[in-house]
Motif scaffolding. Structure first.
Motif, short mmCIF file in Angstrom:
data_model
loop_
_atom_site.label_atom_id
_atom_site.label_comp_id
_atom_site.label_asym_id
_atom_site.label_seq_id
_atom_site.Cartn_x
_atom_site.Cartn_y
_atom_site.Cartn_z
N VAL A 68 -29.85 7.32 -45.79
CA VAL A 68 -29.08 6.42 -46.64
C VAL A 68 -28.55 5.23 -45.84
O VAL A 68 -28.57 4.08 -46.30
N ASP A 69 -28.10 5.47 -44.63
CA ASP A 69 -27.46 4.43 -43.84
C ASP A 69 -28.45 3.57 -43.06
O ASP A 69 -28.07 2.51 -42.56
N ARG A 70 -29.68 3.99 -42.95
CA ARG A 70 -30.63 3.30 -42.06
C ARG A 70 -30.80 1.81 -42.38
O ARG A 70 -30.69 0.98 -41.47
N PRO A 71 -31.06 1.41 -43.63
CA PRO A 71 -31.18 -0.03 -43.89
C PRO A 71 -29.91 -0.80 -43.51
O PRO A 71 -29.98 -1.89 -42.92
N SER A 72 -28.76 -0.24 -43.85
CA SER A 72 -27.50 -0.91 -43.51
C SER A 72 -27.31 -1.00 -42.01
O SER A 72 -26.86 -2.02 -41.48
N ARG A 73 -27.65 0.07 -41.30
CA ARG A 73 -27.51 0.07 -39.84
C ARG A 73 -28.40 -1.01 -39.22
O ARG A 73 -27.98 -1.72 -38.29
N LEU A 74 -29.62 -1.12 -39.70
CA LEU A 74 -30.54 -2.13 -39.16
C LEU A 74 -29.99 -3.55 -39.40
O LEU A 74 -30.14 -4.42 -38.54
N VAL A 75 -29.35 -3.74 -40.54
CA VAL A 75 -28.76 -5.06 -40.82
C VAL A 75 -27.56 -5.29 -39.91
O VAL A 75 -27.40 -6.37 -39.33
N ARG A 76 -26.72 -4.29 -39.75
CA ARG A 76 -25.53 -4.46 -38.89
C ARG A 76 -25.93 -4.74 -37.44
O ARG A 76 -25.24 -5.47 -36.73
N GLU A 77 -27.05 -4.15 -37.00
CA GLU A 77 -27.47 -4.28 -35.60
C GLU A 77 -28.49 -5.39 -35.37
O GLU A 77 -29.04 -5.51 -34.27
N ARG A 78 -28.75 -6.22 -36.39
CA ARG A 78 -29.77 -7.26 -36.24
C ARG A 78 -29.38 -8.26 -35.15
O ARG A 78 -28.21 -8.41 -34.82
N ALA A 79 -30.38 -8.92 -34.62
CA ALA A 79 -30.16 -9.87 -33.52
C ALA A 79 -29.56 -11.17 -34.04
O ALA A 79 -29.69 -11.51 -35.23
N VAL A 80 -28.92 -11.90 -33.15
CA VAL A 80 -28.40 -13.22 -33.49
C VAL A 80 -29.57 -14.11 -33.91
O VAL A 80 -30.62 -14.13 -33.27
N GLY A 81 -29.39 -14.82 -35.01
CA GLY A 81 -30.45 -15.68 -35.53
C GLY A 81 -31.39 -14.98 -36.49
O GLY A 81 -32.27 -15.62 -37.06
N GLN A 82 -31.20 -13.68 -36.66
CA GLN A 82 -32.08 -12.90 -37.54
C GLN A 82 -31.39 -12.64 -38.88
O GLN A 82 -30.20 -12.31 -38.93
N SER A 83 -32.14 -12.77 -39.96
CA SER A 83 -31.59 -12.48 -41.28
C SER A 83 -31.71 -10.98 -41.56
O SER A 83 -32.39 -10.24 -40.85
#
Length: 213
Positions: A68-83
């Motif tokens: 459940v949390d995986r998509p949200s975690r990937l967004v929270r941990e995205r790199a600077v400049g990444q959408s």
């Protein structure tokens, strides 16, 4: 903080029961296996099983929170400049390239999937998990984009991104079921990710770009 002996034993017991149950489900199907049979095979009491897993389906989807949390975690941990969308699409391509279990490109996953398909209980749980992932991602996008409370954009984008991932995973499952090799199906899946990305609007693809570390 280091894990204590008591916590480690509880975690190991939980994992043991889950592993035993999954083995029985894979062999005989979810509906055919009882909690009593699982308890006997795991050499624990029925009450112990229920202490760790309140519902039978919890034994099969014991990593639900992680999923459940995986998509949200990937967004929270995205790199600077990444959408947000780029973070999820990049990870999807990486998962396919690495033949990750998350996208079903591993030996035995076809049987795992069939157990779910054959069980109305598990299918209902799967839809619930997907819905929870969408809802959580919508909340994460709202926070990351500082969207106004009345703005429906985060939830709508969350539906599109999770739906895109699910569509690619279904294509992988179909390709394998049709007899394609893992490598062939993976190459085709990567092409489908490109198509999926081309169908997303600029608004979706550029939403919630991370500006600071």
């Amino acid at each position: 903080m280091a894990e204590g002996l008591r916590e480690r034993k509880k975690r190991q017991t939980r994992q043991h029961i889950s592993d035993v149950a999954t083995g029985l489900f894979m062999e005989r199907g979810f509906e055919a296996v009882t909690i009593a049979e699982i308890a006997e095979a795991a050499e624990v009491s029925v009450n112990t099983v229920y202490n760790y897993f309140p519902a039978k389906e919890d034994l099969f989807v014991d990593r639900e929170e992680e999923i459940v949390d995986r998509p949200s975690r990937l967004v929270r941990e995205r790199a600077v400049g990444q959408s947000a969308a780029r973070a999820l699409l990049d990870q999807l391509r990486q998962d396919i390239g690495e033949r990750h279990p998350y996208v079903g490109l591993t030996a035995g996953f076809d049987r795992f999937r069939q157990v779910i398909v054959d069980s109305p209980t598990l299918m209902a749980r799967l839809f619930t998990i997907q819905g929870r992932a969408v809802n959580r991602l919508g909340g994460t996008l709202r926070e990351e984009a500082a969207a106004a409370p009345q703005d429906p954009t985060p939830e709508f984008i969350a539906h599109q991104l999770v739906g895109a991932e699910n569509a690619v995973r279904r294509a992988i499952q179909h390709g394998l079921a049709e007899g394609g090799s893992v490598d062939e199906v993976a190459e085709d899946a990567l092409r489908k990710v490109d198509v999926m990305e081309s169908l997303l609007s600029d608004t979706v693809l550029n939403y919630a770009v991370k500006n600071t570390p």
